[in-house]
Design a protein around this motif. Structure first.
Motif, PDB file in Angstrom:
ATOM      1  N   MET A 280       0.843  -1.195   0.000  1.00 26.98           N
ATOM      2  CA  MET A 280       0.000   0.000   0.000  1.00 26.98           C
ATOM      3  C   MET A 280       0.883   1.251   0.000  1.00 26.98           C
ATOM      4  O   MET A 280       1.926   1.280   0.653  1.00 26.98           O
ATOM      5  CB  MET A 280      -0.923  -0.008   1.221  1.00 26.98           C
ATOM      6  N   ARG A 281       0.422   2.279  -0.724  1.00 23.73           N
ATOM      7  CA  ARG A 281       1.191   3.520  -0.826  1.00 23.73           C
ATOM      8  C   ARG A 281       0.433   4.669  -0.153  1.00 23.73           C
ATOM      9  O   ARG A 281      -0.796   4.656  -0.058  1.00 23.73           O
ATOM     10  CB  ARG A 281       1.425   3.867  -2.299  1.00 23.73           C
TER      11      ARG A 281
ATOM     12  N   HIS B  59      -4.402  12.030  12.736  1.00 23.40           N
ATOM     13  CA  HIS B  59      -3.383  11.263  12.031  1.00 23.40           C
ATOM     14  C   HIS B  59      -4.098  10.136  11.283  1.00 23.40           C
ATOM     15  O   HIS B  59      -4.699   9.262  11.909  1.00 23.40           O
ATOM     16  CB  HIS B  59      -2.370  10.696  13.038  1.00 23.40           C
ATOM     17  N   VAL B  60      -4.055  10.175   9.964  1.00 21.17           N
ATOM     18  CA  VAL B  60      -4.743   9.181   9.138  1.00 21.17           C
ATOM     19  C   VAL B  60      -3.711   8.193   8.626  1.00 21.17           C
ATOM     20  O   VAL B  60      -2.759   8.576   7.923  1.00 21.17           O
ATOM     21  CB  VAL B  60      -5.477   9.858   7.958  1.00 21.17           C
ATOM     22  N   VAL B  61      -3.872   6.917   8.971  1.00 26.19           N
ATOM     23  CA  VAL B  61      -2.877   5.898   8.629  1.00 26.19           C
ATOM     24  C   VAL B  61      -3.565   4.668   8.041  1.00 26.19           C
ATOM     25  O   VAL B  61      -4.770   4.471   8.202  1.00 26.19           O
ATOM     26  CB  VAL B  61      -2.049   5.482   9.860  1.00 26.19           C
ATOM     27  N   TRP B  62      -2.760   3.859   7.363  1.00 25.32           N
ATOM     28  CA  TRP B  62      -3.294   2.575   6.876  1.00 25.32           C
ATOM     29  C   TRP B  62      -3.256   1.535   7.991  1.00 25.32           C
ATOM     30  O   TRP B  62      -4.194   0.796   8.188  1.00 25.32           O
ATOM     31  CB  TRP B  62      -2.491   2.098   5.668  1.00 25.32           C
ATOM     32  N   LYS B  63      -2.147   1.516   8.739  1.00 28.49           N
ATOM     33  CA  LYS B  63      -2.006   0.548   9.821  1.00 28.49           C
ATOM     34  C   LYS B  63      -1.581   1.273  11.098  1.00 28.49           C
ATOM     35  O   LYS B  63      -0.614   2.033  11.096  1.00 28.49           O
ATOM     36  CB  LYS B  63      -0.958  -0.513   9.454  1.00 28.49           C
ATOM     37  N   HIS B  64      -2.298   1.042  12.159  1.00 24.10           N
ATOM     38  CA  HIS B  64      -1.986   1.666  13.448  1.00 24.10           C
ATOM     39  C   HIS B  64      -1.073   0.734  14.241  1.00 24.10           C
ATOM     40  O   HIS B  64      -1.476  -0.363  14.650  1.00 24.10           O
ATOM     41  CB  HIS B  64      -3.269   1.927  14.236  1.00 24.10           C
ATOM     42  N   ASP B  65       0.191   1.168  14.462  1.00 25.52           N
ATOM     43  CA  ASP B  65       1.144   0.316  15.176  1.00 25.52           C
ATOM     44  C   ASP B  65       1.829   1.039  16.337  1.00 25.52           C
ATOM     45  O   ASP B  65       2.733   0.482  16.962  1.00 25.52           O
ATOM     46  CB  ASP B  65       2.203  -0.223  14.206  1.00 25.52           C
ATOM     47  N   ALA B  66       1.392   2.293  16.619  1.00 25.14           N
ATOM     48  CA  ALA B  66       1.996   3.026  17.736  1.00 25.14           C
ATOM     49  C   ALA B  66       1.136   4.221  18.100  1.00 25.14           C
ATOM     50  O   ALA B  66       0.528   4.846  17.231  1.00 25.14           O
ATOM     51  CB  ALA B  66       3.413   3.493  17.360  1.00 25.14           C
ATOM     52  N   GLU B  67       1.079   4.510  19.398  1.00 24.91           N
ATOM     53  CA  GLU B  67       0.408   5.728  19.830  1.00 24.91           C
ATOM     54  C   GLU B  67       1.338   6.913  19.572  1.00 24.91           C
ATOM     55  O   GLU B  67       2.558   6.810  19.757  1.00 24.91           O
ATOM     56  CB  GLU B  67       0.061   5.654  21.324  1.00 24.91           C
ATOM     57  N   ILE B  68       0.779   8.049  19.149  1.00 26.20           N
ATOM     58  CA  ILE B  68       1.621   9.207  18.830  1.00 26.20           C
ATOM     59  C   ILE B  68       1.186  10.422  19.635  1.00 26.20           C
ATOM     60  O   ILE B  68       0.035  10.531  20.066  1.00 26.20           O
ATOM     61  CB  ILE B  68       1.588   9.536  17.323  1.00 26.20           C
ATOM     62  N   THR B  69       2.125  11.341  19.805  1.00 26.20           N
ATOM     63  CA  THR B  69       1.842  12.557  20.569  1.00 26.20           C
ATOM     64  C   THR B  69       2.473  13.762  19.868  1.00 26.20           C
ATOM     65  O   THR B  69       3.395  13.632  19.067  1.00 26.20           O
ATOM     66  CB  THR B  69       2.421  12.470  21.992  1.00 26.20           C
TER      67      THR B  69
ATOM     68  N   MET C 160      -0.815  12.258   7.151  1.00 25.55           N
ATOM     69  CA  MET C 160      -1.100  10.902   6.679  1.00 25.55           C
ATOM     70  C   MET C 160       0.181  10.097   6.533  1.00 25.55           C
ATOM     71  O   MET C 160       1.205  10.610   6.067  1.00 25.55           O
ATOM     72  CB  MET C 160      -1.838  10.961   5.340  1.00 25.55           C
ATOM     73  N   HIS C 161       0.114   8.834   6.929  1.00 26.17           N
ATOM     74  CA  HIS C 161       1.246   7.910   6.805  1.00 26.17           C
ATOM     75  C   HIS C 161       0.724   6.497   6.550  1.00 26.17           C
ATOM     76  O   HIS C 161      -0.456   6.208   6.788  1.00 26.17           O
ATOM     77  CB  HIS C 161       2.099   7.884   8.081  1.00 26.17           C
ATOM     78  N   ILE C 162       1.615   5.629   6.128  1.00 29.24           N
ATOM     79  CA  ILE C 162       1.258   4.213   6.006  1.00 29.24           C
ATOM     80  C   ILE C 162       1.090   3.608   7.399  1.00 29.24           C
ATOM     81  O   ILE C 162       0.117   2.927   7.688  1.00 29.24           O
ATOM     82  CB  ILE C 162       2.337   3.435   5.221  1.00 29.24           C
ATOM     83  N   LYS C 163       2.050   3.881   8.261  1.00 30.32           N
ATOM     84  CA  LYS C 163       1.987   3.367   9.639  1.00 30.32           C
ATOM     85  C   LYS C 163       2.054   4.527  10.638  1.00 30.32           C
ATOM     86  O   LYS C 163       2.709   5.534  10.381  1.00 30.32           O
ATOM     87  CB  LYS C 163       3.155   2.402   9.900  1.00 30.32           C
TER      88      LYS C 163
END
Length: 423
Positions: free
Chosen positions: A1-2, A86-96, A62-65
């Motif tokens: 995915m891009r 934050h719009v992502v394809w896969k959520h793998d971490a909480e961000i601040t 926006m990011h992939i992850k």
């Protein structure tokens, strides 16, 4: 995915109207997409979203992850302090943010319809022997929409050239005639000798060119001499006359030789630098106000008439010095004039109008419609797919292929967007 797929989903409202939730289960409604940012900083400015019925206004990234937020250093960048989603394809971490306050995350993979993902996958199902990604499906796109997109891309190409012309103009202290001569000389040099011809034109002050152009032979001698074509010892009478004339002009105007050698190897005789330099001299001799006449000319016929010239008579029976051939006038061919219009005349007319705050796009589009398409691997490939026929279309696909197709930027291309929307 891009990442561009996520941009596409957001920009074209493919997420609007869906029952969205953040990764923490809060209800999310997109109120306003915001403005797409094509420069550094968050991807969309001034968006509005409602989270559990509370309205938020700010920027969207926006990011992939999710973890790409940290990978790209956004957690320590003040430009991202106003990101509200934050719009992502896969959520793998909480961000601040820098303030260590959590930023809501939308994991779009959970909400995108399967048929839309399938359409995207098909569009990028690239095989090594394919010309472009959409070659199997481009026939589904309406020809009018394709034509409108090619027109946009052609104008993008002109705008790129405008920026390069601006740079040359600055170096020439806003001297349009000098800038035009350098562009024209580059075109006369064709691909093989383009740099050398441009360097040659740059080495002569425009005021000197105007003085020399009163005598075609004198201008030819200077062009030949500065290009290094009069350095050898030859018995040819015309060569000796040019050599003598050049020696006088060189001393009078304090002229300097160019350093880039001219090439003859693998050139058709009609494109030999000897022939092209003589024709260039004749062109300025016939049209001492050439740039002004080019700007005033509107049609292909008017422009073509300005280039109705031929090399000096000596070149009727020569391609190089000392070697006589069967007699034939060395005129500019219609095909060569077409290339001059495409690569020099149209860009300089566009730039001149844009520089002075005027608009001449329709005039130039009409002009390019009158000229046949260039023939090369790229244009032939598109001709098979969408039947291009004229120079506007061929110039457009020469811009499209390396800047969109080869970079897989299908979702920034109106054709790719239409294929996605039509599925």
């Amino acid at each position: 995915m891009r990442e561009d797929f996520i941009h596409y989903l957001w920009k074209f409202k493919k997420l609007s109207g869906l029952s969205l939730k953040t990764t923490k289960g809060h209800e999310l409604v997109i109120k306003s997409l915001g403005q797409h940012n094509h420069h550094s900083g968050p991807d969309f400015f001034n968006a509005q979203v409602s989270i559990d019925e509370q309205l938020w206004a700010g920027n969207v990234e926006m990011h992939i992850k999710s973890s790409d937020w940290y990978k790209h250093g956004h957690d320590d960048d003040p430009a991202y302090d106003n990101v509200i989603l934050h719009v992502v394809w896969k959520h793998d971490a909480e961000i601040t943010r820098r303030s260590e306050i959590d930023i809501p995350v939308l994991e779009v993979a959970l909400f995108v319809p399967d048929d839309l993902i399938l359409s995207y996958t098909r569009l990028f199902a690239y095989k090594n022997n394919q010309f472009i990604n959409c070659e199997k499906s481009i026939s589904q796109v309406d020809s009018f929409q394709i034509d409108m997109w090619l027109e946009k891309v052609f104008i993008q190409r002109l705008e790129q050239r405008y920026r390069r012309i601006e740079e040359s103009l600055t170096k020439n202290n806003n001297d349009w005639e000098a800038t035009f001569l350098q562009m024209l000389a580059r075109s006369f040099g064709t691909k093989v000798n383009a740099d050398a011809f441009e360097q040659l034109a740059t080495s002569i002050d425009q005021s000197v060119v105007r003085k020399l152009a009163a005598d075609a032979f004198q201008l030819e001698s200077v062009l030949m001499g500065l290009a290094g074509l009069l350095k050898d010892e030859k018995e040819d009478r015309y060569f000796k006359q040019l050599e003598e004339e050049f020696a006088f002009a060189k001393a009078k105007f304090q002229l300097q030789h160019i350093h880039t050698p001219l090439k003859f190897f693998r050139l058709r005789p009609a494109n030999y630098p000897t022939i092209r330099l003589s024709q260039l001299a004749m062109l300025y001799h016939k049209n001492p106000m050439l740039f002004a006449e080019i700007i005033l000319a509107k049609t292909k016929t008017q422009i073509t008439s300005l280039f109705d010239i031929k090399a000096a008579k000596y070149w009727d029976t020569h391609h190089v010095f000392d070697k006589e051939i069967e007699g034939r006038e060395k005129s500019l061919t219609p095909a060569f004039i077409d290339l001059l219009i495409i690569n020099c005349i149209v860009p300089i007319k566009f730039a001149y109008a844009r520089f002075h705050g005027k608009e001449n796009t329709d005039e130039l589009l009409d002009l390019m419609h009158e000229i046949s398409m260039e023939k090369n691997t790229v244009t032939k490939g598109f001709k098979k797919l969408i039947g291009i026929t004229n120079a506007k279309e061929s110039q457009a696909v020469l811009q499209l292929k390396p800047n969109y197709c080869d970079k897989n930027l299908c979702l920034k291309c109106d054709i790719g967007v239409q294929l996605m929307s039509g599925q």
